[in-house]
Write a protein that holds these residues in place. Structure first.
Motif, PDB file in Angstrom:
ATOM      1  N   ARG A 238       4.368  -6.314  -7.842  1.00  0.00           N
ATOM      2  CA  ARG A 238       4.346  -6.639  -5.841  1.00  0.00           C
ATOM      3  C   ARG A 238       4.265  -5.075  -4.909  1.00  0.00           C
ATOM      4  NH1 ARG A 238       8.749  -9.366  -4.595  1.00  0.00           N
ATOM      5  NH2 ARG A 238       9.480 -11.261  -6.563  1.00  0.00           N
ATOM      6  N   THR A 239       3.733  -3.506  -5.792  1.00  0.00           N
ATOM      7  CA  THR A 239       3.655  -2.769  -4.686  1.00  0.00           C
ATOM      8  C   THR A 239       1.743  -3.300  -4.678  1.00  0.00           C
ATOM      9  OG1 THR A 239       4.378  -1.243  -6.145  1.00  0.00           O
ATOM     10  CG2 THR A 239       2.557  -0.565  -5.577  1.00  0.00           C
ATOM     11  N   TYR A 240       1.355  -3.307  -5.398  1.00  0.00           N
ATOM     12  CA  TYR A 240      -0.262  -4.261  -5.854  1.00  0.00           C
ATOM     13  C   TYR A 240      -0.971  -5.189  -5.519  1.00  0.00           C
ATOM     14  CZ  TYR A 240      -4.924  -5.799  -7.156  1.00  0.00           C
ATOM     15  OH  TYR A 240      -5.998  -6.159  -7.690  1.00  0.00           O
ATOM     16  N   GLU A 241       0.439  -6.339  -4.758  1.00  0.00           N
ATOM     17  CA  GLU A 241       0.013  -7.306  -4.019  1.00  0.00           C
ATOM     18  C   GLU A 241       0.013  -7.287  -2.732  1.00  0.00           C
ATOM     19  OE1 GLU A 241       0.260 -11.196  -6.643  1.00  0.00           O
ATOM     20  OE2 GLU A 241       3.001 -10.267  -5.602  1.00  0.00           O
ATOM     21  N   ALA A 242       1.051  -6.222  -2.592  1.00  0.00           N
ATOM     22  CA  ALA A 242       1.682  -5.362  -0.768  1.00  0.00           C
ATOM     23  C   ALA A 242       0.849  -4.790  -0.424  1.00  0.00           C
ATOM     24  CB  ALA A 242       2.763  -4.854  -1.321  1.00  0.00           C
ATOM     25  N   ALA A 243      -0.554  -4.427  -1.233  1.00  0.00           N
ATOM     26  CA  ALA A 243      -1.734  -3.825  -0.959  1.00  0.00           C
ATOM     27  C   ALA A 243      -2.472  -4.360  -0.381  1.00  0.00           C
ATOM     28  CB  ALA A 243      -2.324  -2.322  -1.567  1.00  0.00           C
ATOM     29  N   LEU A 244      -2.824  -5.446  -1.447  1.00  0.00           N
ATOM     30  CA  LEU A 244      -3.484  -6.358  -0.793  1.00  0.00           C
ATOM     31  C   LEU A 244      -3.619  -7.106   0.804  1.00  0.00           C
ATOM     32  CD1 LEU A 244      -4.053  -8.290  -4.173  1.00  0.00           C
ATOM     33  CD2 LEU A 244      -5.602  -6.514  -3.015  1.00  0.00           C
ATOM     34  N   LEU A 250      -4.281 -10.868   0.986  1.00  0.00           N
ATOM     35  CA  LEU A 250      -3.382 -11.889   0.350  1.00  0.00           C
ATOM     36  C   LEU A 250      -2.627 -12.193   0.908  1.00  0.00           C
ATOM     37  CD1 LEU A 250      -2.769 -12.831  -2.592  1.00  0.00           C
ATOM     38  CD2 LEU A 250      -1.276 -11.007  -2.430  1.00  0.00           C
ATOM     39  N   ALA A 251      -2.274 -13.092   1.653  1.00  0.00           N
ATOM     40  CA  ALA A 251      -0.901 -14.094   3.102  1.00  0.00           C
ATOM     41  C   ALA A 251       0.891 -13.223   2.009  1.00  0.00           C
ATOM     42  CB  ALA A 251      -1.080 -15.099   2.431  1.00  0.00           C
ATOM     43  N   LYS A 252       1.173 -12.929   3.261  1.00  0.00           N
ATOM     44  CA  LYS A 252       2.360 -12.204   2.744  1.00  0.00           C
ATOM     45  C   LYS A 252       3.101 -13.440   1.586  1.00  0.00           C
ATOM     46  CE  LYS A 252       6.078  -9.586   4.673  1.00  0.00           C
ATOM     47  NZ  LYS A 252       7.208  -9.027   5.794  1.00  0.00           N
ATOM     48  N   ARG A 253       3.367 -14.572   1.842  1.00  0.00           N
ATOM     49  CA  ARG A 253       3.846 -15.324   1.165  1.00  0.00           C
ATOM     50  C   ARG A 253       3.398 -15.362  -0.470  1.00  0.00           C
ATOM     51  NH1 ARG A 253       0.642 -18.857   3.976  1.00  0.00           N
ATOM     52  NH2 ARG A 253      -0.317 -20.096   2.518  1.00  0.00           N
ATOM     53  N   TYR A 254       2.398 -14.823  -0.824  1.00  0.00           N
ATOM     54  CA  TYR A 254       2.010 -14.794  -2.083  1.00  0.00           C
ATOM     55  C   TYR A 254       2.350 -13.556  -2.711  1.00  0.00           C
ATOM     56  CZ  TYR A 254      -0.568 -18.964  -1.321  1.00  0.00           C
ATOM     57  OH  TYR A 254      -1.020 -20.703  -1.326  1.00  0.00           O
ATOM     58  N   SER A 255       2.723 -12.414  -1.773  1.00  0.00           N
ATOM     59  CA  SER A 255       3.163 -11.167  -2.957  1.00  0.00           C
ATOM     60  C   SER A 255       4.559 -11.231  -3.404  1.00  0.00           C
ATOM     61  CB  SER A 255       2.982  -9.903  -1.964  1.00  0.00           C
ATOM     62  OG  SER A 255       3.915  -9.800  -0.257  1.00  0.00           O
ATOM     63  N   ASP A 256       5.135 -11.748  -4.360  1.00  0.00           N
ATOM     64  CA  ASP A 256       6.071 -12.056  -4.612  1.00  0.00           C
ATOM     65  C   ASP A 256       6.508 -12.142  -6.413  1.00  0.00           C
ATOM     66  OD1 ASP A 256       4.858 -14.018  -5.893  1.00  0.00           O
ATOM     67  OD2 ASP A 256       5.544 -15.864  -4.909  1.00  0.00           O
ATOM     68  N   GLY A 257       5.045 -11.030  -6.942  1.00  0.00           N
ATOM     69  CA  GLY A 257       5.271 -10.812  -8.484  1.00  0.00           C
ATOM     70  C   GLY A 257       4.746 -11.658  -9.226  1.00  0.00           C
ATOM     71  N   HIS A 258       3.905 -12.748  -8.872  1.00  0.00           N
ATOM     72  CA  HIS A 258       4.068 -13.723  -9.835  1.00  0.00           C
ATOM     73  C   HIS A 258       2.228 -13.939  -9.846  1.00  0.00           C
ATOM     74  CE1 HIS A 258       7.111 -15.717  -8.622  1.00  0.00           C
ATOM     75  NE2 HIS A 258       6.825 -16.702  -9.126  1.00  0.00           N
ATOM     76  N   TYR A 259       1.737 -13.231  -9.359  1.00  0.00           N
ATOM     77  CA  TYR A 259       0.138 -12.879  -9.831  1.00  0.00           C
ATOM     78  C   TYR A 259      -0.700 -13.904 -10.739  1.00  0.00           C
ATOM     79  CZ  TYR A 259      -3.746  -9.609 -10.681  1.00  0.00           C
ATOM     80  OH  TYR A 259      -4.909  -8.668 -10.606  1.00  0.00           O
ATOM     81  N   THR A 261      -4.110 -17.797  -9.232  1.00  0.00           N
ATOM     82  CA  THR A 261      -4.538 -17.551  -8.646  1.00  0.00           C
ATOM     83  C   THR A 261      -5.104 -16.540  -7.519  1.00  0.00           C
ATOM     84  OG1 THR A 261      -4.808 -19.425  -8.097  1.00  0.00           O
ATOM     85  CG2 THR A 261      -5.552 -19.674 -10.119  1.00  0.00           C
ATOM     86  N   THR A 262      -3.999 -17.061  -6.490  1.00  0.00           N
ATOM     87  CA  THR A 262      -4.620 -16.115  -5.436  1.00  0.00           C
ATOM     88  C   THR A 262      -4.383 -14.845  -4.721  1.00  0.00           C
ATOM     89  OG1 THR A 262      -2.274 -16.232  -4.836  1.00  0.00           O
ATOM     90  CG2 THR A 262      -2.892 -17.812  -3.971  1.00  0.00           C
ATOM     91  N   THR A 263      -4.242 -13.870  -5.751  1.00  0.00           N
ATOM     92  CA  THR A 263      -3.822 -12.473  -6.283  1.00  0.00           C
ATOM     93  C   THR A 263      -5.610 -12.215  -6.880  1.00  0.00           C
ATOM     94  OG1 THR A 263      -1.488 -12.203  -6.825  1.00  0.00           O
ATOM     95  CG2 THR A 263      -2.907 -10.602  -6.898  1.00  0.00           C
ATOM     96  N   VAL A 264      -5.506 -13.527  -8.098  1.00  0.00           N
ATOM     97  CA  VAL A 264      -7.139 -12.730  -8.769  1.00  0.00           C
ATOM     98  C   VAL A 264      -8.019 -13.215  -7.642  1.00  0.00           C
ATOM     99  CG1 VAL A 264      -8.319 -14.137 -10.435  1.00  0.00           C
ATOM    100  CG2 VAL A 264      -6.622 -13.839 -10.471  1.00  0.00           C
ATOM    101  N   GLU A 265      -8.062 -14.293  -6.272  1.00  0.00           N
ATOM    102  CA  GLU A 265      -8.601 -14.487  -5.958  1.00  0.00           C
ATOM    103  C   GLU A 265      -9.069 -12.724  -4.829  1.00  0.00           C
ATOM    104  OE1 GLU A 265      -8.248 -18.078  -4.344  1.00  0.00           O
ATOM    105  OE2 GLU A 265      -8.810 -19.190  -6.008  1.00  0.00           O
ATOM    106  N   ALA A 266      -7.511 -12.660  -4.097  1.00  0.00           N
ATOM    107  CA  ALA A 266      -7.862 -11.488  -3.148  1.00  0.00           C
ATOM    108  C   ALA A 266      -8.555 -10.610  -3.893  1.00  0.00           C
ATOM    109  CB  ALA A 266      -6.178 -11.226  -3.128  1.00  0.00           C
ATOM    110  N   THR A 267      -8.308 -10.501  -5.494  1.00  0.00           N
ATOM    111  CA  THR A 267      -8.414  -8.786  -6.092  1.00  0.00           C
ATOM    112  C   THR A 267     -10.491  -9.425  -5.839  1.00  0.00           C
ATOM    113  OG1 THR A 267      -6.707  -8.615  -6.736  1.00  0.00           O
ATOM    114  CG2 THR A 267      -8.485  -7.778  -8.386  1.00  0.00           C
ATOM    115  N   SER A 268     -10.606  -9.986  -5.914  1.00  0.00           N
ATOM    116  CA  SER A 268     -12.158 -10.461  -6.119  1.00  0.00           C
ATOM    117  C   SER A 268     -12.746  -9.756  -4.670  1.00  0.00           C
ATOM    118  CB  SER A 268     -12.495 -12.318  -6.757  1.00  0.00           C
ATOM    119  OG  SER A 268     -12.398 -12.040  -7.549  1.00  0.00           O
ATOM    120  N   ARG A 269     -12.497 -10.485  -3.640  1.00  0.00           N
ATOM    121  CA  ARG A 269     -12.593 -10.093  -2.234  1.00  0.00           C
ATOM    122  C   ARG A 269     -13.083  -7.973  -2.649  1.00  0.00           C
ATOM    123  NH1 ARG A 269     -10.306 -14.956  -0.541  1.00  0.00           N
ATOM    124  NH2 ARG A 269      -7.585 -13.920  -0.593  1.00  0.00           N
TER     125      ARG A 269
END
Length: 307
Positions: A238-244, A250-259, A261-269
């Protein structure tokens, strides 16, 4: 740290502090929110415009110019002491500044020297441009200085901040000199007096920074290939996703600790933004966090990296 006030609440706070407010048409919805986050907010930043003429200055700060679209601040403080509200939300006023300065503002302790440009100030500060040539000769009127004091105090009073949450652009971004013609220490003393007295001189302890485990983050990324992903019990996700989210990746709705493919794609960017290339598994921008990319994200967003 606080969510920004609503436009109506800002207007009410300024008027309650005795500020002479001019509402420029459309100010409540003029912003750069499509380009990045607005909030949480931590303080007030003061600038000078390097312009003369109130009407010209207000128009410039509202509309911006080639290469830097408006709004360039939330309010313009003209020589007569009036505060012209020109925008609300993310504004192009602060730019990148020193994350150590941001940490000091959050803790309301003495500011370190600004040596880095690694943190997004447009997301974190209310900004006020003041009509002045910035040459050290153009005088600051008493009405204008009082307006800066009142505006700063109004915002600090609402959020429960003290005067150490008020900084100048020159204290945030290396190479900046604004505001020139008075010291920010003198302005903070005025704000502190208006708020009921100066803050205690003893610096507050630095806030404890969260830690994110690289190995646990990598495991979460590799174990959740699904589009939505499965919940990850490790709180560092969650800390990591909040930074993205703060980076606009990363859209805020995906910052829910699920990690997923949206988080993978955000990490790639994020990795591509740092200069890494190649999205195939095992390549540098494959969406699996690496030590360098994770540390650089943590430096901007207030977390440390551990194995």
């Amino acid at each position: 740290m606080a969510p920004p006030m609503t436009p109506a609440r800002l207007l009410s706070a300024l008027k309650a502090e005795g500020v002479d407010v001019v509402e420029v048409p459309g100010w409540r919805t003029r912003n750069r929110n499509s380009k990045g986050p607005w909030g949480p907010v931590h303080g007030v930043m003061v600038h000078h415009t390097v312009t003369s003429g109130s009407a010209r200055t207000v128009a410039l700060c509202r509309d911006g110019y080639t290469g830097l679209p408006g709004p360039l601040c939330h309010g313009v403080i003209t020589k007569d002491g009036r505060v012209h509200l020109v925008g609300y939300g993310r504004a192009n006023h602060a730019g990148l500044g020193d994350s150590n300065v941001l940490a000091a503002v959050i803790a309301e302790r003495d500011l370190p020297a600004d040596r880095a440009a690694d943190s997004d100030g447009n997301a974190r500060f209310y900004g006020f441009e003041c009509e002045n040539l910035g040459d050290g000769k153009d005088p600051w009127t008493d009405a204008q200085l009082e307006a800066i004091e009142r505006v700063s105090a109004a915002i600090c009073r609402h959020h429960g901040w003290n005067e150490r949450s008020v900084i100048g652009h020159l204290e945030w971004q290396p190479g900046k000199v604004d505001p020139r013609g008075f010291t920010m220490d003198s302005m903070r003393a005025r704000v502190g007096g208006r708020l009921g007295g100066p803050a205690p001189g003893k610096p507050l302890p630095a806030p404890k920074r969260p830690k994110v485990s690289l190995s646990r983050l990598v495991a979460a990324a590799r174990s959740n290939p699904q589009a939505k992903g499965q919940p990850v019990t490790y709180a560092g996700v969650r800390t990591y996703e909040a930074a993205l989210v703060d980076e606009g990746l990363l859209a805020k709705r995906y910052s829910d600790g699920h990690y997923g493919t949206t988080t993978v794609e955000a990490t790639s960017r994020w990795q591509e933004r740092l200069g890494y290339r190649g999205r195939k598994p095992g390549q540098a921008a494959d969406g699996i966090p690496g030590r360098d990319s994770l540390k650089r994200l943590g430096a901007k967003h207030g977390f440390d990296v551990e194995d």
